[in-house]
Design an enzyme around this catalytic site. Sequence first.
Site, mmCIF file in Angstrom:
data_model
loop_
_atom_site.group_PDB
_atom_site.id
_atom_site.type_symbol
_atom_site.label_atom_id
_atom_site.label_comp_id
_atom_site.label_asym_id
_atom_site.label_seq_id
_atom_site.Cartn_x
_atom_site.Cartn_y
_atom_site.Cartn_z
ATOM 1 N N GLY A 202 34.661 34.612 40.793
ATOM 2 C CA GLY A 202 35.134 35.752 40.016
ATOM 3 C C GLY A 202 34.993 35.630 38.520
ATOM 4 O O GLY A 202 35.453 36.502 37.777
ATOM 5 N N THR A 203 34.363 34.558 38.020
ATOM 6 C CA THR A 203 34.261 34.378 36.573
ATOM 7 C C THR A 203 33.060 35.103 35.965
ATOM 8 O O THR A 203 32.900 35.081 34.744
ATOM 9 C CB THR A 203 34.168 32.881 36.230
ATOM 10 O OG1 THR A 203 33.169 32.264 37.052
ATOM 11 C CG2 THR A 203 35.505 32.200 36.476
ATOM 12 N N GLY A 204 32.214 35.728 36.783
ATOM 13 C CA GLY A 204 31.118 36.542 36.242
ATOM 14 C C GLY A 204 29.766 35.864 36.244
ATOM 15 O O GLY A 204 28.926 36.170 35.390
ATOM 16 N N LEU A 207 27.071 38.469 37.124
ATOM 17 C CA LEU A 207 26.956 39.405 36.006
ATOM 18 C C LEU A 207 26.175 38.786 34.857
ATOM 19 O O LEU A 207 25.364 39.461 34.202
ATOM 20 C CB LEU A 207 28.360 39.820 35.544
ATOM 21 C CG LEU A 207 28.423 40.880 34.435
ATOM 22 C CD1 LEU A 207 27.896 42.207 34.951
ATOM 23 C CD2 LEU A 207 29.854 41.041 33.931
ATOM 24 N N HIS A 341 36.618 46.799 30.970
ATOM 25 C CA HIS A 341 36.927 47.509 32.209
ATOM 26 C C HIS A 341 37.745 48.773 31.973
ATOM 27 O O HIS A 341 37.811 49.634 32.865
ATOM 28 C CB HIS A 341 37.677 46.586 33.169
ATOM 29 C CG HIS A 341 36.829 45.498 33.747
ATOM 30 N ND1 HIS A 341 35.696 45.755 34.487
ATOM 31 C CD2 HIS A 341 36.935 44.144 33.695
ATOM 32 C CE1 HIS A 341 35.142 44.618 34.871
ATOM 33 N NE2 HIS A 341 35.872 43.625 34.395
ATOM 34 N N GLU A 369 39.563 43.095 36.776
ATOM 35 C CA GLU A 369 38.992 44.374 37.226
ATOM 36 C C GLU A 369 39.813 44.945 38.376
ATOM 37 O O GLU A 369 40.079 46.148 38.441
ATOM 38 C CB GLU A 369 37.542 44.145 37.656
ATOM 39 C CG GLU A 369 36.740 45.417 37.903
ATOM 40 C CD GLU A 369 36.938 45.975 39.290
ATOM 41 O OE1 GLU A 369 36.768 47.201 39.473
ATOM 42 O OE2 GLU A 369 37.274 45.192 40.205
ATOM 43 N N HIS A 421 69.743 32.616 43.946
ATOM 44 C CA HIS A 421 68.591 31.713 43.998
ATOM 45 C C HIS A 421 67.622 32.000 42.859
ATOM 46 O O HIS A 421 67.201 31.081 42.135
ATOM 47 C CB HIS A 421 67.885 31.868 45.355
ATOM 48 C CG HIS A 421 66.742 30.943 45.554
ATOM 49 N ND1 HIS A 421 66.808 29.787 46.303
ATOM 50 C CD2 HIS A 421 65.455 30.978 45.073
ATOM 51 C CE1 HIS A 421 65.643 29.168 46.282
ATOM 52 N NE2 HIS A 421 64.792 29.872 45.559
ATOM 53 N N GLU A 422 67.261 33.272 42.684
ATOM 54 C CA GLU A 422 66.289 33.616 41.647
ATOM 55 C C GLU A 422 66.875 33.443 40.246
ATOM 56 O O GLU A 422 66.183 32.994 39.327
ATOM 57 C CB GLU A 422 65.798 35.064 41.844
ATOM 58 C CG GLU A 422 65.110 35.328 43.174
ATOM 59 C CD GLU A 422 63.926 34.425 43.407
ATOM 60 O OE1 GLU A 422 63.313 33.956 42.422
ATOM 61 O OE2 GLU A 422 63.597 34.170 44.583
ATOM 62 N N ASP A 498 59.990 25.740 47.516
ATOM 63 C CA ASP A 498 60.349 25.081 46.258
ATOM 64 C C ASP A 498 60.377 23.562 46.431
ATOM 65 O O ASP A 498 59.866 22.816 45.581
ATOM 66 C CB ASP A 498 61.723 25.568 45.780
ATOM 67 C CG ASP A 498 61.730 27.052 45.452
ATOM 68 O OD1 ASP A 498 60.637 27.580 45.160
ATOM 69 O OD2 ASP A 498 62.808 27.661 45.499
#
Length: 625
Positions: A202-204, A207, A341, A369, A421-422, A498
């Site tokens: 996905g880094t291009g 392209l 984009h 994108e 918890h959060e 966790d």
Amino acid sequence: MNRVNFVNIVIAILIILSFFWFAKAMYSTEPPMVKVDYTKFLRYVDQGMLSDVVVSDDGSVRFHLKGDKRLYEVYAPWIEKDGNLIKKLAEKGVKVSGEKSISSSVWVNVLGTLIPTLLLIFVWIFVMRAIASRGNSAMTFTRSRARMFKPGERKVTFKDVAGVDEAVEELQEVVDFLRNPAKYNRIGARMPKGILLVGPPGTGKTLLARAVAGEANVPFFHISGSDFVELFVGVGAARVRDLFNQAKANAPCIVFIDEIDAVGRHRGAGLGGGHDEREQTLNQLLVEMDGFDSKEGIIVMAATNRPDILDPALLRPGRFDKKVIVDPPDLRGREAILKIHLRGKPISEDVDVRILAKRTTGFVGADLENLINEAALLAARESRTVISMKDFEEAIDRVIAGPARKSRVISAREKKVIAYHEVGHAIVSTVLPNADPVHRISIIPRGYKALGYTLQLPHEDKYLVSKREMLDRITAILGGRAAEEIIFGDITSGAANDIERATEMARAMVCELGMSDRLGPLSWGKTEKEVFLGKDLARIRNFSEEVASEIDEEVKSIVMDCYERAKKILLDHRQQMDRIVELLLSKETIEGDELRKILKSELAEKGEDLVEEEKHSEVDQEVDN
């Protein structure tokens, strides 16, 4: 249908018809027909030479003579009314019968032959069209599957690429060579025959290759590594030869092989030895890359995210002798990618691209994108004409944690446990000086398993992690478990992930990073990799049982110390935790700024200060500048 296909079909029809008529003539079992006059027929009757007679209603009479297999025919429509003749035939023992005539017997024979012929022709045309539509006819089976983009067709330039400035700079000289090869040939310089683009998915990389072709305005051949390999041995090698023949015919050009690790894996690692199809294809690729001259203007580019499993012969000078690293974008790169984009999309005035870039740490070009598309879908779902910042915030949550599952019914007690918890994660992360700042807390279930989440986003890209940061991260991870124990005096299964993450980080500190005071700056264990499978299989133990016991004790010590530290922080901020949980239960989602505001106000009443808030503000200022 063009003229050539029409002529071929007509010729096929004539051939098939001729075959049927010939077969019918050769293998027909009907005896020959002999026509006679009525006088001769009467003579045969008087002499008793007839064996059987068949009278048809159309006036024809067919008969056989004794000892003669030939069929005789006479036209005598009056025979039915001649009672004496019928009586005479009966007296002489001749078998007399009648039948209904078929006047169109000739047409029946023709249609009986023509209908199967037309049916076969229809099936043949249908099958040939189906095969041709798939492009897999026998004539093109060994042809290359590469797609050629002519200059100007779907043109991509370096203006459409962002976030990989170093890679673009490396590839600029390739463009200059394709535009002006004489400049390099005069001084005896040659361009690399092959350029390998290496980087995460996905880094291009694809392209970038298309941008090089667009800048140089030359033909661009695009093919995947898996398109070479087939079930039949020799097909992949033939396709490689055909690909390079096409490239030489269209030079100067760029040949781009995507996911080359599908065909370029290390030889000898498979079960087929040196004779399987993949290795023969690789051998042919090596030969072809050696066989053409770089002065011809053919540049082979390839992309992979696993350079460690490629065959060494593929990476030697003279083949893929230049590597271009395509890293994930940094803060400025993400901002530039987002702007590309966002071109042509209706964006609300409240959208801040800089903030979006900060909140998407670790995202690559494909992720960004997808993020923008997700935000556009959310806006369209509500029939709005512009995309707002709210859509982008929700899109970030969906990409990171999954879509919200508001239909899931959770009891009040479980919701309270999730909230504590959060909030435990959030408070510990906010108080610790080296933990990533909290961006959002939510108790809305998302994705497959997440009942809630605490989103932490660093304000800057980090490439090094200190020991203190590791310990603070482990402490923040254990904050949720600590909050459950403090408030309810019991623990739940919600902290399973966790605990797993905290243990893995502690073990990495001890075994890989040398961050243990007890065991020192040593690496314990070695990761064994299998090239053919392309993944880690096991970690080899190169230490004794005594050391293994010390490693376990040290990992346990790190995790327990961090856990006790998290419990102490939460006990010191018990009132703030209750207040934040109450707010979270009512709103379901609170922002990090609200969290820090509550903590800061509570501490101010005690005459204390939140050091972490000041540190975060300084980081914000530094990044903004």
